[in-house]
Scaffold this motif. Structure first.
Motif, PDB file in Angstrom:
ATOM      1  N   SER A   1       0.796  -1.227   0.000  1.00 32.07           N
ATOM      2  CA  SER A   1       0.000   0.000   0.000  1.00 32.07           C
ATOM      3  C   SER A   1       0.828   1.277   0.000  1.00 32.07           C
ATOM      4  O   SER A   1       0.291   2.368  -0.195  1.00 32.07           O
ATOM      5  CB  SER A   1      -0.950   0.012   1.198  1.00 32.07           C
ATOM      6  N   ILE A   2       2.112   1.180   0.226  1.00 30.36           N
ATOM      7  CA  ILE A   2       2.963   2.375   0.151  1.00 30.36           C
ATOM      8  C   ILE A   2       3.983   2.188  -0.974  1.00 30.36           C
ATOM      9  O   ILE A   2       5.192   2.305  -0.787  1.00 30.36           O
ATOM     10  CB  ILE A   2       3.642   2.708   1.494  1.00 30.36           C
ATOM     11  N   ASN A   3       3.420   1.842  -2.147  1.00 30.24           N
ATOM     12  CA  ASN A   3       4.215   1.712  -3.369  1.00 30.24           C
ATOM     13  C   ASN A   3       5.351   0.701  -3.243  1.00 30.24           C
ATOM     14  O   ASN A   3       6.473   0.942  -3.686  1.00 30.24           O
ATOM     15  CB  ASN A   3       4.781   3.077  -3.794  1.00 30.24           C
TER      16      ASN A   3
ATOM     17  N   PRO B   1       7.364  10.801   3.320  1.00 35.67           N
ATOM     18  CA  PRO B   1       6.839  10.436   2.001  1.00 35.67           C
ATOM     19  C   PRO B   1       6.411  11.643   1.191  1.00 35.67           C
ATOM     20  O   PRO B   1       5.984  12.670   1.726  1.00 35.67           O
ATOM     21  CB  PRO B   1       5.637   9.550   2.347  1.00 35.67           C
TER      22      PRO B   1
ATOM     23  N   ASN C   1       2.924   9.560  -1.431  1.00 33.89           N
ATOM     24  CA  ASN C   1       2.921   8.162  -0.984  1.00 33.89           C
ATOM     25  C   ASN C   1       4.156   7.372  -1.434  1.00 33.89           C
ATOM     26  O   ASN C   1       4.142   6.148  -1.464  1.00 33.89           O
ATOM     27  CB  ASN C   1       1.664   7.425  -1.451  1.00 33.89           C
TER      28      ASN C   1
ATOM     29  N   TYR D   1       7.968   6.602  -0.367  1.00 30.48           N
ATOM     30  CA  TYR D   1       8.864   6.701   0.774  1.00 30.48           C
ATOM     31  C   TYR D   1      10.314   6.554   0.290  1.00 30.48           C
ATOM     32  O   TYR D   1      10.734   5.480  -0.125  1.00 30.48           O
ATOM     33  CB  TYR D   1       8.551   5.606   1.791  1.00 30.48           C
TER      34      TYR D   1
END
Length: 513
Positions: A291-293, A341, A344, A346
């Motif tokens: 969910s965070i690439n 981030p 999105n 990080y």
């Protein structure tokens, strides 16, 4: 998918039958050769597909239906559950195509469940640890596993070449909150080459490559909504920044390995003499949060080195052997540190080696026995063993560590009777494992919380003295020249000093041809 796999499994069972017209050896002679063969006394060397040409001089296929039940109570790692039930079908085949080539392979399907799994919502814990997704609720885990492997070896003069491909697919899930769904693909490929050194030895080399993937997603359908999940870091630690709602993860791994192997051979195919196999494997695994690439929050670097040496001697009546196995595993865990981030994404700003686990194992096993041959109706084998193992996981940042060492000894007795068209075998084994060293330092651990109590439970189990007894019974009924039916039952009981008892029962029904 299940129906398609079972159809392929049936085809795999039937394919070797067309080869049997050229194989004139009676099935009873093959079974007796398998029971008496010292090749099973050293296993690592047969992973070399080129050397496997010398495993046996005849074709043999075994198909079986198996059922397993295991209950462990408190004597278990909490991340792997305290019980298991499964049903499986297996096919194992070795086919002599002609004097130059051999074909071998396996296929299996397993359907079952593990009980009371907590602080681990993934599969393949021993491969992923310590970087699993965990929570205190957990529960049972249903699993379906499909496996195929196939290999070919060809001999040309003093040389032999071999290749093997192995594929495993797993679907694991729970239909009760929290509801993980893990999908695994695991592919291995190997190439090997061997050469005869005079008339007494074969020297072999092999290389192996591996590609691994696991996708894990957790869902909640109950009205009360989701609970917190944690990205575990080992020894009760978790990645606080990503705790809470990161319920989708992906693990990607790749590995390489190789071996150098020495096998004794005689004029009649006996493996009398000294054998050795040195094997090393390197595996790198990355854990990503979907969910965070797909941010790669953790990495595992694992090195395995194992050396197996053996000396065996077998004549028409007697067989002797000594086997020594030494294994070392060095595991390093990396935590990636991220900045703030942007959209999105990080950015990774640094990496820290935080987790380390060094494991050593050494085992010595002996063998003496009298073969069943000619008019003789009874054979027996004694297998004494001793061993020592040590493990030391550490978390560097706060100085946590656990060090556990244990020593073990045991004796296994096997017996084989020939009664009319029946071959009856029985074995009994007993052993005892005692703790040699158990110490730990866990500063800052909250033992009142679930994660802390789970860690202490694992330490208690791994450092607990225990005795074990195992019984196995098997009967092979010779139907005709080509086929034999068999039925077997295995029972293992372990009695731990503090953690209580465990029981494992497996029953198999199959056909050999």
């Amino acid at each position: 998918m299940r129906l398609r796999f079972l159809t392929l499994l049936t085809i795999a069972c039937l394919l070797p039958i067309r080869i049997w017209a050229a194989d004139t050896l009676h099935i009873e002679q093959k079974l007796l050769s398998e029971y008496n063969h010292t090749a099973l006394f050293h296993k690592q060397i047969w992973q070399n597909s080129a050397i496997r040409y010398n495993l046996r001089p005849f074709s043999l296929t075994t198909t079986s239906v198996n059922g397993l039940y295991e209950e462990r109570g408190s004597a278990a790692l909490v991340q792997e559950g305290n019980g298991e039930k499964n049903f499986n079908i297996k096919v194992n085949s070795f086919v002599v195509l002609n004097q130059h080539s051999r074909l071998f392979g396996t296929a299996s399907y397993r359907n079952g469940r593990r009980e009371d799994v907590v602080w681990n919502e993934n599969s393949d814990f021993s491969l992923l640890y310590p970087y699993v997704v965990g929570d205190s609720i957990g529960g049972y885990m249903k699993e379906e596993e499909y496996k195929f492997s196939g290999g070919y070896t060809y001999r040309f003069g003093k040389w032999a070449g071999g290749a093997e491909l192995d594929y495993r697919a797993v679907i694991a899930y729970r239909d009760k909150d929290p509801r993980p769904r893990n999908i695994i693909s695991d592919l291995k490929a190997s190439l090997a080459l061997s050469r005869n050194l005079g008339e007494k030895y074969i020297l072999g080399l092999s290389v192996q490559a591996r590609k691994y993937n696991q996708r894990s997603d957790i869902k909640y359908l109950a009205d009360k909504g989701p609970t917190s999940v944690y990205q575990m870091l080992g020894l009760g630690m978790d990645y606080v920044r990503f705790a809470g709602s990161q319920t989708s993860s992906r693990y990607t791994g790749s590995g390489i390995g190789g071996s150098i192997d020495l096998l004794p051979v005689g004029k009649n195919g006996e493996n009398n003499g000294f054998s050795a196999s040195l094997r090393t494997d390197y595996f790198h695994l990355t854990k990503e949060l979907v969910s965070i690439n797909y941010a790669p929050i953790n990495e595992v670097k694992n090195v395995d080195i194992s050396l197996e040496t053996a000396w065996t001697h077998q004549n028409r009546e007697w067989k002797y052997g000594v086997n020594l196995l030494a294994a070392l595993q060095q595991r390093t865990g990396v935590e990636n540190i991220f900045g703030d981030p942007t959209a999105n994404v990080y950015p990774k700003i640094s990496s820290v080696d935080q987790f380390k686990n060094a494991t050593q194992k050494i085992a010595l096993k002996g063998m003496v026995g009298q073969s069943l041959y000619g008019s003789r109706r009874w054979g027996w084998t004694l297998l004494p063993s001793v061993g020592y193992g040590q493990t030391k996981p550490e978390y560097k940042d706060n100085g946590r560590y656990v060090e556990i060492a244990s020593a073990s000894g045991g004796l296994k007795a096997q017996s084989l009777w020939k009664v009319s068209k029946m071959l009856l075998s029985a074995s009994v084994a007993g052993g005892y494992t005692t703790n040699v060293k158990s110490e730990y330092s866990l500063p800052g651990l909250d033992t009142q919380k679930s994660a802390g109590s789970a860690l202490l439970s694992n330490i208690d189990y791994l450092s607990d003295d225990h005795a074990s007894i195992a019984l196995k019974l098997r009967g092979d009924y010779v139907v005709n020249k080509q086929y034999a039916l068999f039925l077997s039952a295995d029972w293992l009981h372990q009695e731990y000093k503090n953690c209580g008892g465990t029981d494992r029962i497996e029953v198999s029904l199959g056909v050999t041809f």
